[in-house]
Motif scaffolding. Structure first.
Motif, PDB file in Angstrom:
ATOM      1  N   TYR A 697       0.860  -1.198  -0.066  1.00  0.00           N
ATOM      2  CA  TYR A 697      -0.003  -0.089   0.121  1.00  0.00           C
ATOM      3  C   TYR A 697       0.975   1.409  -0.036  1.00  0.00           C
ATOM      4  O   TYR A 697       1.987   1.198   0.734  1.00  0.00           O
ATOM      5  CB  TYR A 697      -1.014   0.189   1.238  1.00  0.00           C
ATOM      6  N   THR A 698       0.351   2.332  -0.818  1.00  0.00           N
ATOM      7  CA  THR A 698       0.968   3.552  -0.640  1.00  0.00           C
ATOM      8  C   THR A 698       0.621   4.253   0.718  1.00  0.00           C
ATOM      9  O   THR A 698      -0.308   3.990   1.427  1.00  0.00           O
ATOM     10  CB  THR A 698       0.663   4.512  -1.887  1.00  0.00           C
ATOM     11  N   PHE A 699       1.216   5.332   0.994  1.00  0.00           N
ATOM     12  CA  PHE A 699       0.830   6.318   1.930  1.00  0.00           C
ATOM     13  C   PHE A 699      -0.590   6.732   1.825  1.00  0.00           C
ATOM     14  O   PHE A 699      -1.138   6.985   2.971  1.00  0.00           O
ATOM     15  CB  PHE A 699       1.874   7.488   2.116  1.00  0.00           C
ATOM     16  N   LYS A 700      -1.122   6.907   0.539  1.00  0.00           N
ATOM     17  CA  LYS A 700      -2.336   7.462   0.480  1.00  0.00           C
ATOM     18  C   LYS A 700      -3.460   6.095   0.380  1.00  0.00           C
ATOM     19  O   LYS A 700      -4.567   6.153  -0.084  1.00  0.00           O
ATOM     20  CB  LYS A 700      -2.506   8.162  -0.747  1.00  0.00           C
ATOM     21  N   ARG A 701      -3.129   4.930   0.938  1.00  0.00           N
ATOM     22  CA  ARG A 701      -3.853   3.847   1.089  1.00  0.00           C
ATOM     23  C   ARG A 701      -4.196   3.461  -0.396  1.00  0.00           C
ATOM     24  O   ARG A 701      -5.521   2.537  -0.296  1.00  0.00           O
ATOM     25  CB  ARG A 701      -4.982   4.020   1.939  1.00  0.00           C
ATOM     26  N   LYS A 702      -3.470   3.436  -1.464  1.00  0.00           N
ATOM     27  CA  LYS A 702      -3.848   2.735  -2.575  1.00  0.00           C
ATOM     28  C   LYS A 702      -2.931   1.514  -2.708  1.00  0.00           C
ATOM     29  O   LYS A 702      -1.640   1.586  -2.483  1.00  0.00           O
ATOM     30  CB  LYS A 702      -3.098   3.659  -3.886  1.00  0.00           C
ATOM     31  N   GLN A 703      -3.841   0.352  -3.010  1.00  0.00           N
ATOM     32  CA  GLN A 703      -2.905  -0.955  -3.135  1.00  0.00           C
ATOM     33  C   GLN A 703      -2.236  -0.887  -4.550  1.00  0.00           C
ATOM     34  O   GLN A 703      -2.736  -0.564  -5.289  1.00  0.00           O
ATOM     35  CB  GLN A 703      -3.923  -1.928  -2.806  1.00  0.00           C
ATOM     36  N   GLU A 704      -1.111  -1.430  -4.387  1.00  0.00           N
ATOM     37  CA  GLU A 704      -0.214  -1.662  -5.698  1.00  0.00           C
ATOM     38  C   GLU A 704       0.248  -2.888  -5.705  1.00  0.00           C
ATOM     39  O   GLU A 704       0.705  -3.679  -4.821  1.00  0.00           O
ATOM     40  CB  GLU A 704       0.698  -0.596  -5.817  1.00  0.00           C
ATOM     41  N   ILE A 705       0.574  -3.541  -6.944  1.00  0.00           N
ATOM     42  CA  ILE A 705       1.229  -4.631  -7.297  1.00  0.00           C
ATOM     43  C   ILE A 705       2.607  -4.197  -7.968  1.00  0.00           C
ATOM     44  O   ILE A 705       2.514  -3.628  -8.793  1.00  0.00           O
ATOM     45  CB  ILE A 705       0.572  -5.767  -7.965  1.00  0.00           C
ATOM     46  N   ILE A 706       3.815  -4.906  -7.417  1.00  0.00           N
ATOM     47  CA  ILE A 706       5.005  -4.691  -8.116  1.00  0.00           C
ATOM     48  C   ILE A 706       5.506  -6.091  -8.470  1.00  0.00           C
ATOM     49  O   ILE A 706       5.559  -7.163  -7.485  1.00  0.00           O
ATOM     50  CB  ILE A 706       5.772  -4.007  -7.091  1.00  0.00           C
ATOM     51  N   TYR A 707       5.704  -6.383  -9.680  1.00  0.00           N
ATOM     52  CA  TYR A 707       6.306  -7.677 -10.000  1.00  0.00           C
ATOM     53  C   TYR A 707       7.275  -7.630 -11.337  1.00  0.00           C
ATOM     54  O   TYR A 707       7.461  -6.565 -11.807  1.00  0.00           O
ATOM     55  CB  TYR A 707       4.995  -8.251 -10.705  1.00  0.00           C
ATOM     56  N   ILE A 708       7.739  -8.589 -11.491  1.00  0.00           N
ATOM     57  CA  ILE A 708       8.981  -8.770 -12.518  1.00  0.00           C
ATOM     58  C   ILE A 708       8.035  -9.370 -13.926  1.00  0.00           C
ATOM     59  O   ILE A 708       7.595 -10.414 -13.958  1.00  0.00           O
ATOM     60  CB  ILE A 708      10.199  -9.820 -12.038  1.00  0.00           C
ATOM     61  N   SER A 709       8.310  -8.648 -15.034  1.00  0.00           N
ATOM     62  CA  SER A 709       7.735  -8.808 -16.271  1.00  0.00           C
ATOM     63  C   SER A 709       8.998  -9.241 -17.116  1.00  0.00           C
ATOM     64  O   SER A 709       9.851  -9.722 -16.655  1.00  0.00           O
ATOM     65  CB  SER A 709       6.779  -8.158 -17.077  1.00  0.00           C
ATOM     66  N   ASN A 710       8.325  -9.393 -18.480  1.00  0.00           N
ATOM     67  CA  ASN A 710       9.545  -9.788 -19.467  1.00  0.00           C
ATOM     68  C   ASN A 710      10.729  -8.870 -19.346  1.00  0.00           C
ATOM     69  O   ASN A 710      10.668  -7.866 -19.408  1.00  0.00           O
ATOM     70  CB  ASN A 710       8.857  -9.890 -20.945  1.00  0.00           C
ATOM     71  N   TYR A 711      11.879  -9.662 -20.018  1.00  0.00           N
ATOM     72  CA  TYR A 711      13.022  -8.822 -20.043  1.00  0.00           C
ATOM     73  C   TYR A 711      13.568  -8.183 -18.800  1.00  0.00           C
ATOM     74  O   TYR A 711      14.252  -7.172 -18.743  1.00  0.00           O
ATOM     75  CB  TYR A 711      12.999  -7.725 -20.992  1.00  0.00           C
ATOM     76  N   SER A 712      13.122  -8.814 -17.606  1.00  0.00           N
ATOM     77  CA  SER A 712      13.673  -8.446 -16.178  1.00  0.00           C
ATOM     78  C   SER A 712      13.216  -7.078 -16.149  1.00  0.00           C
ATOM     79  O   SER A 712      14.104  -6.200 -15.614  1.00  0.00           O
ATOM     80  CB  SER A 712      15.080  -8.641 -16.175  1.00  0.00           C
ATOM     81  N   ILE A 713      12.076  -6.663 -16.386  1.00  0.00           N
ATOM     82  CA  ILE A 713      11.774  -5.311 -15.978  1.00  0.00           C
ATOM     83  C   ILE A 713      10.781  -5.334 -14.756  1.00  0.00           C
ATOM     84  O   ILE A 713       9.789  -6.357 -14.702  1.00  0.00           O
ATOM     85  CB  ILE A 713      10.686  -4.776 -17.263  1.00  0.00           C
ATOM     86  N   ILE A 714      10.723  -4.271 -13.873  1.00  0.00           N
ATOM     87  CA  ILE A 714       9.901  -4.193 -12.649  1.00  0.00           C
ATOM     88  C   ILE A 714       8.812  -3.335 -13.044  1.00  0.00           C
ATOM     89  O   ILE A 714       8.894  -2.057 -13.426  1.00  0.00           O
ATOM     90  CB  ILE A 714      10.781  -3.596 -11.608  1.00  0.00           C
ATOM     91  N   SER A 715       7.925  -3.880 -12.787  1.00  0.00           N
ATOM     92  CA  SER A 715       6.452  -3.227 -13.357  1.00  0.00           C
ATOM     93  C   SER A 715       5.642  -3.013 -12.085  1.00  0.00           C
ATOM     94  O   SER A 715       5.679  -3.666 -11.098  1.00  0.00           O
ATOM     95  CB  SER A 715       5.514  -4.243 -14.189  1.00  0.00           C
ATOM     96  N   ILE A 716       5.036  -1.637 -11.937  1.00  0.00           N
ATOM     97  CA  ILE A 716       4.201  -1.231 -10.827  1.00  0.00           C
ATOM     98  C   ILE A 716       2.862  -0.881 -11.405  1.00  0.00           C
ATOM     99  O   ILE A 716       2.568  -0.180 -12.434  1.00  0.00           O
ATOM    100  CB  ILE A 716       4.820  -0.082 -10.244  1.00  0.00           C
ATOM    101  N   GLU A 717       1.717  -1.371 -10.861  1.00  0.00           N
ATOM    102  CA  GLU A 717       0.435  -1.190 -11.036  1.00  0.00           C
ATOM    103  C   GLU A 717      -0.202  -0.911  -9.783  1.00  0.00           C
ATOM    104  O   GLU A 717      -0.409  -1.625  -8.722  1.00  0.00           O
ATOM    105  CB  GLU A 717      -0.009  -2.320 -11.883  1.00  0.00           C
ATOM    106  N   LYS A 718      -1.447  -0.292 -10.081  1.00  0.00           N
ATOM    107  CA  LYS A 718      -2.702  -0.247  -9.025  1.00  0.00           C
ATOM    108  C   LYS A 718      -3.577  -1.253  -9.048  1.00  0.00           C
ATOM    109  O   LYS A 718      -3.760  -1.781 -10.033  1.00  0.00           O
ATOM    110  CB  LYS A 718      -3.420   1.168  -8.997  1.00  0.00           C
ATOM    111  N   VAL A 719      -3.793  -1.638  -7.833  1.00  0.00           N
ATOM    112  CA  VAL A 719      -4.665  -2.790  -7.739  1.00  0.00           C
ATOM    113  C   VAL A 719      -5.947  -2.355  -7.557  1.00  0.00           C
ATOM    114  O   VAL A 719      -6.334  -1.724  -6.166  1.00  0.00           O
ATOM    115  CB  VAL A 719      -4.134  -4.011  -6.866  1.00  0.00           C
ATOM    116  N   GLU A 720      -7.219  -2.765  -8.017  1.00  0.00           N
ATOM    117  CA  GLU A 720      -8.416  -2.357  -7.492  1.00  0.00           C
ATOM    118  C   GLU A 720      -8.771  -3.263  -6.479  1.00  0.00           C
ATOM    119  O   GLU A 720      -8.771  -4.557  -6.495  1.00  0.00           O
ATOM    120  CB  GLU A 720      -9.464  -2.786  -9.096  1.00  0.00           C
ATOM    121  N   GLU A 721      -9.384  -2.673  -5.495  1.00  0.00           N
ATOM    122  CA  GLU A 721      -9.498  -3.595  -4.247  1.00  0.00           C
ATOM    123  C   GLU A 721     -11.112  -4.017  -4.107  1.00  0.00           C
ATOM    124  O   GLU A 721     -11.751  -3.301  -4.818  1.00  0.00           O
ATOM    125  CB  GLU A 721      -9.552  -2.386  -2.997  1.00  0.00           C
TER     126      GLU A 721
END
Length: 721
Positions: A697-721
């Motif tokens: 979660y961010t400081f503003k209480r937004k849930q996020e997912i951080i994952y590793i995708s193709n080509y060893s790329i770190i991806s960050i996305e908001k998650v709908e709760e």
């Protein structure tokens, strides 16, 4: 069915080292104490650099360029294909997005292309050149159409072409040089007329324009491969230069770069030699030469080198592609100029070309490779989905947020570099800074064992290895303690032990033959082994251990193999006494795979998750400890990797959710309890073949997912709760 037992287990022999011998070693060889010395993590300031933006994977481009071609205020990207007869241009839409490419075909085969305004007219010019034929063809763009303008014939065979303003006239000059091109060729323009003249009589393997003094004229610096001299050419007028030899070197240089590398606003020079694997920094003195020379040893071979201030710290960074290990790096000099700080960007098998890319809000590079055409940039623009290229082979990504930070820090291992990296993000959710710490081994797992504000205790380890790294890290100032520890057995998991003496203890679960043992360690202590006890010796199918409650949960079969038993063992502080409870029996349906996980969803709801897989079914059993008969069964769930299962806190509720990677749905899923307390599995994110992720979660209480995708790329996305 439950039964409680209290068993006194005989104390096994503790692992002991020869303390006297070790003490003598410390006196004679004080470097053994090095692991306990407080050290500073290497800080790499990114300021958002590393965003990955994909453009196209259908066309391979060589001689890449980026420029606002159609004068609409938006950067465009283009280049020649492998044939040398086709030019493709991706015109920009803005916000780092592009239209489908326009194709321009030619009758001649060209070696490269440059796009700039030569100021012959008010339009952007396309300069195509053939090195062997000595032909330079100049076109003008009329919006997105090209018109032939000038054809120039010069000597064979130049290698380098630069567009510079040598005489401060409105028009730019074209400067030619090369190892097989004797002298320096200068093409100057007056309107649509041109003149071509050669100066000097020696070859230059590399020739670069640079401002050596304060007269605002562009000077030239070149390297003669025959004499191995670095030549300084001070610009007096268009064809008149004062020549001097700065130094005769013992090696040959493959790359010359000019820029501000030492933070004094005076142009410096970087020379790269693959022959001796060394790099020189010549710091400019502002009066026509260089005040000092610094030599740094390289450990690999650099090629396709460009430089720019990518991270906006007013110091130029260097981007190199290493054809030896097929990786793209960002390099910058350390504060003492005794080493190069290396930040890996990504692994590229077949690299074709790259160029600097710049808009009003973005700095970075455009890269063409067999993976496609893409950007790695800095951007202050915020998107719901972020992708960053920051490592070759990241592993076991986790997150941690200090209470006053807007976004959690991203912690991951770069296995190929054997480093623990901690990313700090800024207010735009972009990487701001990396704390980089060396590891003793290419570990694959990270666990935060405890935290206290800015300080965290964590371990890096690999399952079924016998050693691991333990860290105490201050995230604010980057200082850390490190110790490499080993145990007698193969490591299965690591946690922390609650100690009545307020002394932090590591709890390492190891496999020794058929036994699972717990080894308690005191880090940074001469007598590290506090306790070494057997947890279980029977033939268990799978188990899960709750370090905080000292509770072992395991699965085995009854004597006839018809039933699976889920059993709990809860130990006392000495691990010599325990209470044993049979939680539930489940009929054995010839299961091929049996995996066990636990998660305390609430303080009063402890759950076991049992994934049972047969030829007919793939089921996840959700079993509450307090009422195991009322278990629930979720169908079509198969979990291959136990490390993909996480017990995550739900922000603001004090509860947890259980998440995992379902190999049947190719998605990350989580268990949600709905009325009347019936669990369902909800898809978080479809990720084919990927299980390395973290949810926070961010400081503003937004849930996020951080994952590793193709080509060893770190991806960050908001998650709908």
């Amino acid at each position: 069915m439950k039964r409680h037992l209290s068993v006194e287990v005989t104390e096994s022999n503790r692992l002991r080292k020869n303390n006297l011998f070790f003490f003598l070693c410390l006196l004679i060889f004080p470097q053994f104490l090095f692991s306990q010395i407080e050290r500073n993590a290497q800080k790499i300031f990114l300021n958002g650099f590393g965003r990955y933006i994909f453009i196209d994977n259908k066309i391979n481009l060589y001689s890449l360029f980026s420029y606002d071609i159609d004068n609409d205020g938006i950067a465009d990207v283009g280049g020649l294909d492998e044939s040398g007869k086709n030019l493709y241009i991706y015109f920009g839409k803005g916000f780092n997005q592009f239209y489908e490419p326009l194709k321009y075909s030619f009758s001649l085969k060209y070696d490269g292309a440059v796009v700039r305004k030569l100021n012959l007219d008010k339009r952007t010019n396309l300069i195509l050149y053939s090195k062997v034929d000595g032909i330079i063809k100049i076109y003008s763009f009329n919006r997105r159409n090209i018109l032939p303008l000038i054809t120039i014939k010069v000597d064979c065979c130049f290698n380098n072409i630069d567009l510079v303003n040598l005489d401060r006239s409105p028009e730019l000059e074209i400067v030619l040089s090369g190892s097989n091109f004797k002298g320096i060729g200068i093409i100057s323009f007056k309107g649509y007329n041109y003149s071509y003249k050669k100066i000097e009589d020696q070859p230059f393997k590399k020739l670069i324009p640079v401002n050596l003094n304060s007269d605002e004229k562009i000077d030239l610096v070149g390297f003669n491969p025959l004499s191995r001299e670095l030549i300084l050419l001070k610009n007096n007028s268009l064809y008149n230069y004062s020549k001097s030899v700065y130094k005769k070197f013992d090696e040959s240089f493959d790359e010359l770069l000019s820029g501000n590398f030492d933070d004094d606003y005076i142009n410096d020079l970087v020379l790269i030699s693959n022959e001796t694997k060394s790099i020189y920094l010549l710091t400019g003195n502002g009066v026509g030469s260089f005040s000092s020379q610094i030599k740094v040893k390289l450990f690999s071979i650099f090629s396709s080198t460009i430089n720019f201030d990518y991270n906006r710290d007013l110091i130029d960074d260097i981007i190199v592609y290493d054809r030896f290990d097929k990786k793209l790096y960002m390099k910058l000099f350390s504060k003492d100029y005794k080493s190069l700080i290396s930040q890996p960007l990504m692994e590229i098998n077949n690299f074709y070309s790259m160029t600097n890319y710049k808009t009003t809000t973005t700095k970075g590079i455009a890269v063409s490779s067999e993976q496609g055409l893409f950007l790695i940039v800095y951007s202050s623009l915020h998107f719901n989905q972020e992708k960053y290229s920051l490592a070759f082979s990241p592993a076991d990504l986790i997150t941690y947020r200090i209470s006053d930070e807007l976004y959690s820090r991203i912690i991951f291992i770069d296995r190929s570099q054997k480093r623990l990296n901690i990313i700090l993000r800024n207010e735009f959710n972009a990487p701001q800074e990396i704390l980089s710490i060396p590891l003793s081994y290419a570990y694959e797992r990270i666990k935060i064992l405890s935290s206290n504000g800015d300080e965290i205790n964590l371990v890096c380890f690999k399952s079924l290895a016998y050693h691991f790294d333990y860290f105490q890290i201050n995230l604010k100032n980057g200082k850390y303690f490190k110790e490499n520890l080993s145990v007698d057995g193969l490591i299965e998991d690591i946690g922390s032990e609650v100690s009545t003496t307020q002394k932090f203890l590591l709890n390492v679960l190891v496999r020794v033959k058929s036994e699972i043992r717990t080894v308690l360690l005191k880090p940074f202590d001469l007598n590290k082994i506090v306790l070494n006890e057997k947890l279980i010796s029977e033939n268990v199918i799978d188990y899960s251990f709750d370090f905080q409650n000292r509770q072992l949960l395991f699965v085995n079969m009854n004597s006839n193999g018809e039933e699976l038993k889920l059993i709990s063992k809860k130990f006392n502080q000495s691990y010599k006494n325990y209470d044993i409870t049979e939680i539930i029996n489940i009929k054995n349906e010839n299961y091929l795979s049996i995996k066990l996980f636990t998660c305390d969803v609430h303080s009063d709801l402890q759950l076991a998750f049992l994934n049972l897989v047969s030829l007919k079914e793939n089921n996840l059993f959700v079993i509450p400890f307090n009422n195991p008969v009322k278990y629930h069964k979720l169908e079509r769930v198969r979990i291959f990797d136990k490390n993909s299962c996480k017990c995550n806190y739900t922000h603001g509720t004090g509860s947890k959710t259980f998440s995992y990677y379902n190999n049947l749905s190719n998605a990350l899923e989580r268990i949600v309890f709905r009325f009347p307390n019936k669990p369902v599995n909800v898809v978080i994110k479809y990720l084919p073949g990927n299980t390395v992720y973290s949810i926070g979660y961010t400081f503003k209480r937004k849930q996020e997912i951080i994952y590793i995708s193709n080509y060893s790329i770190i991806s960050i996305e908001k998650v709908e709760e």
